[in-house]
Write a protein that holds these residues in place. Structure first.
Motif, PDB file in Angstrom:
ATOM      1  N   ALA A  40     -12.655   4.254  -9.004  1.00 48.88           N
ATOM      2  CA  ALA A  40     -11.753   4.292  -8.025  1.00 48.88           C
ATOM      3  C   ALA A  40     -11.933   3.060  -7.157  1.00 48.88           C
ATOM      4  O   ALA A  40     -12.900   2.490  -7.068  1.00 48.88           O
ATOM      5  CB  ALA A  40     -11.711   5.711  -7.240  1.00 48.88           C
ATOM      6  N   GLU A  84      -5.995   9.133  -5.319  1.00 52.90           N
ATOM      7  CA  GLU A  84      -7.022   9.830  -5.350  1.00 52.90           C
ATOM      8  C   GLU A  84      -7.345  10.536  -3.954  1.00 52.90           C
ATOM      9  O   GLU A  84      -7.896  10.289  -3.391  1.00 52.90           O
ATOM     10  CB  GLU A  84      -8.308   8.994  -5.667  1.00 52.90           C
ATOM     11  CG  GLU A  84      -9.657   9.525  -5.765  1.00 52.90           C
ATOM     12  CD  GLU A  84      -9.636  10.840  -6.925  1.00 52.90           C
ATOM     13  OE1 GLU A  84      -8.833  11.700  -6.399  1.00 52.90           O
ATOM     14  OE2 GLU A  84     -10.386  10.589  -7.872  1.00 52.90           O
ATOM     15  N   PRO A 128      -7.467   5.133 -10.140  1.00 50.87           N
ATOM     16  CA  PRO A 128      -6.933   5.477  -8.680  1.00 50.87           C
ATOM     17  C   PRO A 128      -7.060   4.559  -7.692  1.00 50.87           C
ATOM     18  O   PRO A 128      -8.246   4.016  -7.595  1.00 50.87           O
ATOM     19  CB  PRO A 128      -7.745   6.861  -8.797  1.00 50.87           C
ATOM     20  CG  PRO A 128      -8.053   7.178  -9.926  1.00 50.87           C
ATOM     21  CD  PRO A 128      -8.419   5.885 -10.587  1.00 50.87           C
TER      22      PRO A 128
END
Length: 261
Positions: A40, A84, A128
């Motif tokens: 992420a 996210e 994300p």
């Protein structure tokens, strides 16, 4: 966790093949070969200021074309990465624990300080992305403190990006360079590289320098308004050590720098 401060260039130009962004684009693409692909990405962009730290939780963020006067292609750029929300909630908890009144934003998309560099680095749009705002106060001490609060995050293989510009004087970008303006740009850059990269500086002194950045040589010429420097302070607050690597580049005819922890 890897931490990267980058100078993101002029609006969408890095994605439009602009020759004055060639070094930046090449470097960002090389960077992805040096660090493992993140699970992420958290971006602190110079292009979002809020009264309190605010974090995007949109699971499918749209793009905000927050620039004007560019070719039509600049307004059709796509980057359909997921958000996210779970990471956003962790970020909020870390900031709240540090005493910040913190907000979540379910509607906001990603501005160009996020999608331009991230699209260059990871064009697949499969990682994300979450965005964290700056503070409208532009208080350097508070941005250092925000970074320190993020150090408590427990998220495997997170990449944190501070997306700003180590030189950001809009009038200077469009003016004829002189020996004096080159000197002012170069001396501030030298101070910034020394501050962020010199291992012999202790962390109390390094933090003091960054908090008092306006006392650096020609600081207010290079940053008439400091929003493009503050993502670097958040990055340093999080790392709280000298960077492992820095890169000096030419972007739009100005010296600029990137820092990796």
């Amino acid at each position: 966790m890897r931490i990267l401060f980058l100078s993101h260039g002029g609006g969408p130009l890095p994605l439009l093949g602009d020759s004055e962004h060639t070094e930046l684009v090449k470097h960002l693409r090389r960077m992805t070969k040096k660090i493992s692909k993140p699970s992420a990405i958290l971006v602190i962009s110079a292009h979002w200021e809020a009264a309190t730290p605010t974090i995007t939780t949109n699971p499918n963020p749209t793009l905000i074309y927050d620039y004007y006067g560019f070719p039509d292609a600049a307004y059709t750029i796509q980057y359909p990465c997921p958000g996210e929300p779970a990471l956003a909630r962790q970020i909020k908890a870390a900031l709240v624990d540090a005493g910040f009144n913190t907000q979540l934003d379910e509607e906001r998309g990603l501005d160009h300080g996020v999608f331009i560099p991230v699209k260059i680095m990871y064009p697949g749009a499969d990682i994300p992305c979450v965005q964290l705002s700056l503070l409208k106060s532009l208080d350097p001490a508070e941005h250092l403190r925000m970074g320190r609060a993020l150090a408590s995050l427990k998220y495997d293989n997170l990449l944190v990006i501070g997306s700003g510009f180590s030189f950001h004087n809009m009038q200077a970008f469009f003016a004829q360079d002189t020996e004096q303006t080159k000197k002012m740009n170069e001396q501030f850059e030298a101070w910034l590289i020394d501050t962020c990269a010199t291992g012999s500086i202790d962390e109390v002194e390094r933090a003091r320098r960054l908090e008092n950045w306006a006392q650096a040589p020609y600081a207010k010429y290079c940053h008439p308004r400091e929003e493009h420097l503050l993502p670097l302070l958040v990055c340093y607050g999080l790392a709280s050590r000298a960077c492992e690597e820095y890169t000096a580049l030419s972007i739009i005819g100005k010296k600029a720098s990137l820092y990796l922890w």
